[in-house]
Motif scaffolding. Structure first.
Motif, short mmCIF file in Angstrom:
data_model
loop_
_atom_site.label_atom_id
_atom_site.label_comp_id
_atom_site.label_asym_id
_atom_site.label_seq_id
_atom_site.Cartn_x
_atom_site.Cartn_y
_atom_site.Cartn_z
N GLN A 173 0.85 -1.18 0.00
CA GLN A 173 0.00 0.00 0.00
C GLN A 173 0.89 1.24 0.00
N PRO A 174 0.35 2.39 -0.41
CA PRO A 174 1.19 3.60 -0.55
C PRO A 174 1.95 3.99 0.72
N PHE A 175 1.43 3.59 1.89
CA PHE A 175 2.10 4.00 3.14
C PHE A 175 3.31 3.14 3.50
N LEU A 176 3.55 2.04 2.76
CA LEU A 176 4.64 1.15 3.14
C LEU A 176 5.99 1.87 3.14
N ILE A 177 6.26 2.66 2.12
CA ILE A 177 7.57 3.30 2.05
C ILE A 177 7.77 4.27 3.20
N ASP A 178 6.70 4.96 3.62
CA ASP A 178 6.82 5.87 4.78
C ASP A 178 7.07 5.08 6.06
N ASP A 179 6.40 3.94 6.19
CA ASP A 179 6.62 3.10 7.37
C ASP A 179 8.06 2.60 7.41
N LEU A 411 -9.55 -4.38 -6.79
CA LEU A 411 -8.45 -4.75 -5.89
C LEU A 411 -7.24 -3.85 -6.09
N LEU A 412 -6.87 -3.61 -7.35
CA LEU A 412 -5.66 -2.83 -7.61
C LEU A 412 -5.82 -1.38 -7.21
N GLU A 413 -7.03 -0.85 -7.30
CA GLU A 413 -7.27 0.55 -6.89
C GLU A 413 -6.95 0.77 -5.43
N PHE A 414 -7.10 -0.25 -4.62
CA PHE A 414 -6.80 -0.14 -3.19
C PHE A 414 -5.33 0.20 -2.97
N PHE A 415 -4.49 -0.19 -3.92
CA PHE A 415 -3.05 0.05 -3.82
C PHE A 415 -2.61 1.23 -4.69
#
Length: 459
Positions: A173-179, A411-415
């Motif tokens: 998900q888009p927040f992974l890199i920030d995490d 499904l892909l829109e969620f990411f």
């Protein structure tokens, strides 16, 4: 230079999409997050740089089955300079691998082992060229409330400032890199291809109850090819496997409470086509090197789109058309809620922990581990965020049940991802359905007639 190295070490003429970019970034010593679809060769992204840099690589992996599979693959390819330590090994096997750590080119360790006692001393003086965080989505999705030691991995990486960090995953998900940036206190360069697998047909079926599910399932698996059926609990593993066996098929079960040897045996039987169907919890499949899995069935919906894409991604790694089918009946929403929220750590739990009050033992252990580097206030913020993310995932999966739009797109829109070229066999909503017929051999419990014998001979 890279293509020549690829040919020399692996015999390949071309990189898969994304591999060359990730390897180039790593060789420039940039902390790198690589997001590649399942089955696209993520392990090559650290193996080739290891050979080029001529320095050992530490691979931190959250799952025993994943480590075992990667180690066995490397040894089968002729790489003997590999060591691996995890909780499934007996004392002698652990000792032998620990003795090899300092002389190994590839070192596979779990976060729990690394952060246990003084184990870091076993590798602290090794001149690591790379540290790989495998299945990096687990840091965000499991790292705090399920595998807290993984969230503390910077306690390990700080000993190796010269080592290049490489995080790898198939879903993000888009927040992974920030995490990752927060957890590792660095700035990752992200290289992403797609999470989409065009050769997997998506479909979903709604039922009134579990009896209807079973009535549909049993005849269906007669022609589903090698199949994984995911369920929500170990109890359901046993119940469903028994029903499948009674229907005439050899099957195996797989869940986290089985012994290491039991799980290894079932995995080996499935990979070698000794059993056609596995009934499993989400503990099964990550890193399993079986390329001809034709069908993934979710008897119960997974708790998030990320888990769903990870699990269906175990199908069709040979590029052949495969199918992912999810099943649902109204009581399943309660199962999803229970799995996600029953043992969730709340702000009140953290408050009681701070005051030294009695709370659930498992929660206390998790918070004790995390409190080594995170303040109480930070923990409150983290677990509020975790709860909101779980809610979003839960609602997204519930929305999958009664869709009137393309399942792949949903499904892909969620990411934050889209796709342009729709495959011929996309999903049951907007394309023709895949009629996959691959006979699964039955366990013979009676004399076969001649037609069944012919089917068995020419399956």
């Amino acid at each position: 230079m890279l293509h020549k190295a690829l040919k020399t070490w692996f015999g390949f003429d071309h990189f898969n999409e994304g591999q060359e970019e990730i390897i180039t970034s790593v060789l420039k010593n940039q902390p790198t997050l690589g997001i590649l679809p399942t089955g696209s060769g993520k392990s090559l992204c650290y193996q080739l740089p290891t050979y080029i840099k001529r320095q050992p690589t530490l691979i931190v992996s959250p799952l025993i089955s994943l480590m075992d599979d990667q180690v066995s693959q490397m040894k089968a390819q002729g790489e003997s300079s590999v060591s691996c330590v995890h909780s499934g090994m007996d004392a002698e096997e652990k000792r032998q691998n620990i003795d090899k750590l300092s002389s190994s080119r590839f070192i596979f360790l779990s976060p729990e082992f690394l952060l246990q006692g003084t184990n870091i001393k076993l590798i602290k003086n090794i001149n690591l060229g790379m540290i790989v965080l495998d299945e990096a989505h687990c840091l965000s999705e499991w790292g705090y409330d399920f595998r807290p030691h993984y969230a503390l991995i910077r306690k390990v990486t700080k000993y190796f400032p010269q080592a290049t960090l490489l995080a790898l995953t198939a879903t993000a998900q888009p927040f992974l890199i920030d995490d990752l940036n927060d957890m590792l206190e660095t700035k990752f360069h992200q290289i992403k291809t797609t999470m989409n697998r065009n050769n997997i047909m998506l479909s979903h079926k709604n039922f009134s109850n579990d009896d209807e599910k079973l009535t549909w399932l049993l005849p269906f698996i007669e022609n589903s090819g090698p199949t994984i059926i995911y369920v929500s609990s170990k109890k359901m593993c046993a119940t469903l496997a028994h029903a499948i066996y009674e229907h005439g098929f050899l099957t195996g079960i797989y869940h986290g409470d089985m012994s290491y040897q039991e799980r290894h045996t079932v995995q080996h039987q499935f990979i070698n086509n000794e059993i056609p169907v596995i009934v499993a919890t989400s503990a099964f499949g990550m890193g399993i090197n079986k390329k001809d899995i034709r069908t993934i069935i979710h008897y119960h919906l997974p708790t998030s789109p990320s888990n769903y894409l990870q699990e269906i991604g175990r199908a069709g790694r040979d590029g052949t058309l495969s199918q992912a089918i999810s099943l649902y009946q109204p009581d399943d929403s309660f199962l999803l809620e229970t799995l996600l929220f029953t043992d969730a750590i709340s702000e009140n739990d953290i408050q009681l922990f701070e005051l030294g009050e009695l709370i659930d033992m498992n929660k206390h252990e998790i918070l004790t581990v995390l409190n080594e580097i995170y303040t109480i206030q930070t923990l409150k913020r983290i677990f509020n965020t975790v709860f909101r993310r779980k809610q979003l995932s839960y609602y997204r999966m519930l929305g999958y049940i009664n869709l009137d739009q393309c399942r792949r797109k949903y499904l892909l829109e969620f990411f934050g991802e889209s796709f342009i070229n729709k495959p011929t066999y996309c999903c049951d909503i907007d394309s023709e359905e895949l009629d996959l017929k691959q006979l699964n051999r039955k366990k013979v419990k009676r004399k076969m007639d001649y037609l069944e014998k012919l089917q068995s001979l020419f399956k």
